[in-house]
Design a protein around this motif. Sequence first.
Motif, PDB file in Angstrom:
ATOM      1  N   ILE A   1       0.851  -1.219  -0.082  1.00  0.00           N
ATOM      2  CA  ILE A   1      -0.014  -0.021  -0.065  1.00  0.00           C
ATOM      3  C   ILE A   1       0.887   1.255  -0.048  1.00  0.00           C
ATOM      4  N   HIS A   2       0.481   2.287  -0.841  1.00  0.00           N
ATOM      5  CA  HIS A   2       1.182   3.351  -0.838  1.00  0.00           C
ATOM      6  C   HIS A   2       0.325   4.452  -0.583  1.00  0.00           C
ATOM      7  N   LEU A   3       0.709   5.406   0.615  1.00  0.00           N
ATOM      8  CA  LEU A   3      -0.148   6.425   1.179  1.00  0.00           C
ATOM      9  C   LEU A   3       0.365   7.749   1.265  1.00  0.00           C
ATOM     10  N   ARG A   4      -0.430   8.711   0.701  1.00  0.00           N
ATOM     11  CA  ARG A   4       0.128   9.999   0.715  1.00  0.00           C
ATOM     12  C   ARG A   4       0.132  10.729   1.860  1.00  0.00           C
ATOM     13  N   LYS A   5       1.309  11.419   2.133  1.00  0.00           N
ATOM     14  CA  LYS A   5       1.436  11.990   3.427  1.00  0.00           C
ATOM     15  C   LYS A   5       0.625  13.242   3.558  1.00  0.00           C
ATOM     16  N   ARG A   6       0.192  13.786   2.423  1.00  0.00           N
ATOM     17  CA  ARG A   6      -0.538  15.212   2.665  1.00  0.00           C
ATOM     18  C   ARG A   6      -1.800  14.757   2.969  1.00  0.00           C
ATOM     19  N   TRP A   7      -2.443  13.570   2.480  1.00  0.00           N
ATOM     20  CA  TRP A   7      -4.107  13.455   2.642  1.00  0.00           C
ATOM     21  C   TRP A   7      -4.377  12.159   2.895  1.00  0.00           C
ATOM     22  N   GLY A   8      -3.562  11.042   2.633  1.00  0.00           N
ATOM     23  CA  GLY A   8      -4.220   9.876   2.835  1.00  0.00           C
ATOM     24  C   GLY A   8      -3.863   9.036   4.056  1.00  0.00           C
ATOM     25  N   MET A   9      -3.449   9.548   5.054  1.00  0.00           N
ATOM     26  CA  MET A   9      -3.006   8.901   6.403  1.00  0.00           C
ATOM     27  C   MET A   9      -4.413   9.114   7.203  1.00  0.00           C
ATOM     28  N   ASN A  10      -5.170   8.210   6.947  1.00  0.00           N
ATOM     29  CA  ASN A  10      -6.476   8.210   7.504  1.00  0.00           C
ATOM     30  C   ASN A  10      -7.189   7.031   7.588  1.00  0.00           C
ATOM     31  N   TYR A  11      -8.144   6.580   8.279  1.00  0.00           N
ATOM     32  CA  TYR A  11      -8.648   5.465   8.676  1.00  0.00           C
ATOM     33  C   TYR A  11      -9.654   4.950   7.264  1.00  0.00           C
ATOM     34  N   GLY A  12     -10.287   5.930   6.652  1.00  0.00           N
ATOM     35  CA  GLY A  12     -11.081   5.660   5.384  1.00  0.00           C
ATOM     36  C   GLY A  12     -10.111   5.283   4.235  1.00  0.00           C
TER      37      GLY A  12
END
Length: 245
Positions: A67-78
């Motif tokens: 999984i790749h997560l964007r630090k600016r907006w993707g670090m959340n449960y949803g």
Amino acid sequence: MNKIRDFQRKRVYDWENSQPWMSKISYLTEQKARQTIGRLDKVFKRNTKIKFKNGYGCSFAVGKSEIHLRKRWGMNYGVILHEYAHLLTKDLHGRQFVCAYSNLLNIFHPKQPSIDELCETMYRFRVSHDCFDEWRRKHRLTKRHEPFETVPETAIVEKPKKKRVSAKQRVMKLLEEYPFLYVEGPTETDTPTPWVYGQFDPEDPKDPWCDFHYCEGSSWLEIEGRCLDYIELWNAGVKGNYQEG
């Protein structure tokens, strides 16, 4: 091989973005995001690799294990549950994905939207799904699993990591700050053999500087320590007359 058509991608995005359980704010730290995915891995017996990316691009899942997560907006449960549902299915944003995603939201998201609520809202956006109960039985999921910890949904700005300062850099800074301090010899290498000295009289055995001046074969860390010894004596009042270098 026929390419799978992502027939309801936009519908799924429009649906989730209209819901209170979806946020496009990074309110989890990297550590918390890892712990969250780690909990899911224990339930589904997986070993997911996580990569955190800068910029405003997409968060996404790769294959069945990354999984790749964007630090600016993707670090959340949803977002995490959305991407994890991709690891568990292979029909992009199709019916299987929606079924898996909905069950993950219902069981693990702190707001725990009910299946009835999810169905009611997704129908407005013409989002199709498979049988929820069948998917849940397949993965042996029940309400015994506790939801994720409730956290404030406010943006977290993680402090940038401090840049490492080498012992050599610290020595060079000390030389600038204390004019009585000198380092002679090769200073451009990582294994120097310099002389470190202040104002001392090598003919006088009582002069306090005599015991500290030679650093043959030393590391920059030891040279730094030798410099700090001089500075401590200087601050203690052993100043005298020193020569300008």
